[in-house]
Design a protein around this motif. Sequence first.
Motif, PDB file in Angstrom:
ATOM      1  N   ASP A   2       0.850  -1.187   0.000  1.00 43.25           N
ATOM      2  CA  ASP A   2       0.000   0.000   0.000  1.00 43.25           C
ATOM      3  C   ASP A   2       0.890   1.243   0.000  1.00 43.25           C
ATOM      4  O   ASP A   2       1.648   1.481   0.943  1.00 43.25           O
ATOM      5  N   ILE A   3       0.823   2.017  -1.072  1.00 44.39           N
ATOM      6  CA  ILE A   3       1.648   3.226  -1.127  1.00 44.39           C
ATOM      7  C   ILE A   3       0.780   4.474  -0.972  1.00 44.39           C
ATOM      8  O   ILE A   3       1.205   5.589  -1.303  1.00 44.39           O
ATOM      9  N   GLY A   4      -0.440   4.259  -0.519  1.00 41.45           N
ATOM     10  CA  GLY A   4      -1.307   5.393  -0.190  1.00 41.45           C
ATOM     11  C   GLY A   4      -1.853   6.126  -1.399  1.00 41.45           C
ATOM     12  O   GLY A   4      -1.961   7.354  -1.397  1.00 41.45           O
ATOM     13  N   LEU A   5      -2.196   5.374  -2.452  1.00 44.19           N
ATOM     14  CA  LEU A   5      -2.749   6.012  -3.641  1.00 44.19           C
ATOM     15  C   LEU A   5      -4.185   6.461  -3.399  1.00 44.19           C
ATOM     16  O   LEU A   5      -4.930   5.799  -2.684  1.00 44.19           O
ATOM     17  N   PRO A   6      -4.585   7.574  -4.021  1.00 42.87           N
ATOM     18  CA  PRO A   6      -5.993   7.967  -3.937  1.00 42.87           C
ATOM     19  C   PRO A   6      -6.856   6.939  -4.679  1.00 42.87           C
ATOM     20  O   PRO A   6      -6.337   6.222  -5.533  1.00 42.87           O
ATOM     21  N   PRO A   7      -8.161   6.858  -4.354  1.00 38.57           N
ATOM     22  CA  PRO A   7      -9.007   5.869  -5.016  1.00 38.57           C
ATOM     23  C   PRO A   7      -9.098   6.141  -6.523  1.00 38.57           C
ATOM     24  O   PRO A   7      -8.848   7.264  -6.974  1.00 38.57           O
ATOM     25  N   GLY A   8      -9.429   5.105  -7.289  1.00 40.72           N
ATOM     26  CA  GLY A   8      -9.665   5.291  -8.724  1.00 40.72           C
ATOM     27  C   GLY A   8      -8.432   5.083  -9.578  1.00 40.72           C
ATOM     28  O   GLY A   8      -8.479   5.175 -10.796  1.00 40.72           O
ATOM     29  N   ILE A   9      -7.299   4.824  -8.955  1.00 39.94           N
ATOM     30  CA  ILE A   9      -6.085   4.550  -9.741  1.00 39.94           C
ATOM     31  C   ILE A   9      -5.934   3.036  -9.813  1.00 39.94           C
ATOM     32  O   ILE A   9      -5.844   2.372  -8.781  1.00 39.94           O
ATOM     33  N   LYS A  10      -5.913   2.521 -11.038  1.00 41.34           N
ATOM     34  CA  LYS A  10      -5.733   1.065 -11.172  1.00 41.34           C
ATOM     35  C   LYS A  10      -4.251   0.734 -11.036  1.00 41.34           C
ATOM     36  O   LYS A  10      -3.414   1.331 -11.705  1.00 41.34           O
ATOM     37  N   THR A  11      -3.921  -0.196 -10.174  1.00 41.39           N
ATOM     38  CA  THR A  11      -2.508  -0.572 -10.039  1.00 41.39           C
ATOM     39  C   THR A  11      -2.302  -2.032 -10.431  1.00 41.39           C
ATOM     40  O   THR A  11      -3.189  -2.863 -10.271  1.00 41.39           O
ATOM     41  N   ILE A  12      -1.137  -2.310 -10.960  1.00 40.14           N
ATOM     42  CA  ILE A  12      -0.705  -3.694 -11.147  1.00 40.14           C
ATOM     43  C   ILE A  12       0.678  -3.780 -10.522  1.00 40.14           C
ATOM     44  O   ILE A  12       1.566  -2.983 -10.833  1.00 40.14           O
ATOM     45  N   ALA A  13       0.854  -4.740  -9.609  1.00 37.79           N
ATOM     46  CA  ALA A  13       2.161  -4.923  -8.974  1.00 37.79           C
ATOM     47  C   ALA A  13       2.958  -5.936  -9.786  1.00 37.79           C
ATOM     48  O   ALA A  13       2.451  -6.991 -10.160  1.00 37.79           O
ATOM     49  N   LEU A  14       4.219  -5.594 -10.066  1.00 38.36           N
ATOM     50  CA  LEU A  14       5.053  -6.505 -10.854  1.00 38.36           C
ATOM     51  C   LEU A  14       5.602  -7.656 -10.019  1.00 38.36           C
ATOM     52  O   LEU A  14       6.070  -8.646 -10.556  1.00 38.36           O
ATOM     53  N   SER A  15       5.562  -7.500  -8.693  1.00 42.47           N
ATOM     54  CA  SER A  15       6.036  -8.605  -7.851  1.00 42.47           C
ATOM     55  C   SER A  15       5.333  -8.533  -6.510  1.00 42.47           C
ATOM     56  O   SER A  15       4.756  -7.502  -6.156  1.00 42.47           O
ATOM     57  N   GLU A  16       5.404  -9.613  -5.777  1.00 39.18           N
ATOM     58  CA  GLU A  16       4.832  -9.616  -4.428  1.00 39.18           C
ATOM     59  C   GLU A  16       5.732  -8.834  -3.473  1.00 39.18           C
ATOM     60  O   GLU A  16       5.280  -7.956  -2.764  1.00 39.18           O
ATOM     61  N   ASN A  17       7.034  -9.167  -3.490  1.00 41.78           N
ATOM     62  CA  ASN A  17       7.951  -8.587  -2.496  1.00 41.78           C
ATOM     63  C   ASN A  17       9.204  -7.982  -3.079  1.00 41.78           C
ATOM     64  O   ASN A  17      10.243  -7.986  -2.449  1.00 41.78           O
ATOM     65  N   GLY A  18       9.147  -7.508  -4.321  1.00 40.32           N
ATOM     66  CA  GLY A  18      10.324  -6.848  -4.878  1.00 40.32           C
ATOM     67  C   GLY A  18      11.315  -7.784  -5.552  1.00 40.32           C
ATOM     68  O   GLY A  18      12.439  -7.386  -5.832  1.00 40.32           O
ATOM     69  N   ASN A  19      10.902  -9.028  -5.820  1.00 38.13           N
ATOM     70  CA  ASN A  19      11.789  -9.951  -6.540  1.00 38.13           C
ATOM     71  C   ASN A  19      11.899  -9.530  -8.006  1.00 38.13           C
ATOM     72  O   ASN A  19      10.910  -9.427  -8.715  1.00 38.13           O
ATOM     73  N   MET A  20      13.143  -9.282  -8.466  1.00 40.97           N
ATOM     74  CA  MET A  20      13.312  -8.692  -9.802  1.00 40.97           C
ATOM     75  C   MET A  20      12.994  -9.662 -10.931  1.00 40.97           C
ATOM     76  O   MET A  20      12.509  -9.255 -11.978  1.00 40.97           O
ATOM     77  N   ALA A  21      13.282 -10.942 -10.740  1.00 37.50           N
ATOM     78  CA  ALA A  21      12.978 -11.909 -11.803  1.00 37.50           C
ATOM     79  C   ALA A  21      11.463 -11.948 -12.023  1.00 37.50           C
ATOM     80  O   ALA A  21      10.983 -12.012 -13.155  1.00 37.50           O
TER      81      ALA A  21
END
Length: 322
Positions: A253-272
């Motif tokens: 959670d980076i504290g984005l305002p509502p209405g912004i669609k996010t996609i996370a590239l990893s669960e915990n910062g794993n670069m592969a």
Amino acid sequence: MKVGTDIKYAASLIKKGKIVAMPTETVYGLAANALNAMAVARIFEMKERPTFDPLIVHISSIEQLETLFRKPISPYVYTLAEAFWPGPLTIVSTKTPEVPDLVTSGLSTVGVRMPSHPVAHQLIKQSEVPLAAPSANKFGRISPTMVSHVLKQNFKAEYILDGGISDYGIESTVVSVQENGIKILRQGAITEDDLVKYVEVLSSTDENEEVEKHAPGMLKSHYSPHKPLYIYNNENYNSFLPGTGFIIKENKDIGLPPGIKTIALSENGNMAEMAVKLFSAMHTMEDDENIKQIYIEAVPEEGIGKAIMDRVKKAAYNYMKS
Ligand code: AMP
Ligand code: MG
């Protein structure tokens, strides 16, 4: 385009000079008999790829390599093949006359790779020829890492072999063999740190060299969605316009305002994991009608992060804010 898992059928199409989309561990490719110039011409046509952009030739055995690279083959080739094949490394060296000029865009060298994906491996083996295969997307656009991404392109390919989601998700590392070492022409999953354990890596700064001029992996704009894509530069989230999609590095959670669609590239910062999901996230944002512009968080340019940021910068190039 028909989708299936029938490798024997796919190989029979290749033998007839047809085009088959195949899964590899890097991204999906559009494959044809590399020694059949007419078939190769159809790849360029389908991809709307300029003929100055050479294709990588895919092999399933070292014997095939010996029909593609001119002898004497540099010992560096064997060292690299032993260390990294099958896998996401493309080796560029002087070609034999059997390789059609169209494959190499008229260059005297050819790029060769032995993929590790079992479906790609079997397809090459059963086709009994090396396969020229660029990524299965229209030129300059986002590379495909699963069948749905290939279907989106509306190619007139005869068949798509389904092999699941690509393990690496970004294209191979490309190196060219020189007299006294190798040069990295394109960053990929195999990093400079991996390569220096086996061969000397020379610096690749001489822009006048033939191979480098012709390595459009080095074009400034590539891999691009058809919506504005910006590299996130610490803007205040509240300044994001409506319809912003945000591709973030990890799932927190980076504290984005509502209405912004996010996609996370990893669960915990794993670069592969980020590399695997990168193109897929771009495709999802591109396909979402509610998204008008995309922001993407930069990742550290270390290890595979270099290859990730190479793709991200090229994807964002046309939308760079001055
Ligand atoms: P792809 O975009 O994955 O099809 O990979 C093709 C890329 O491999 C080209 O855009 C070049 O960057 C590189 N490449 C292939 N063959 C050669 C070659 N003979 N010399 C230099 N680079 C090559
Ligand atoms: Mg490509």
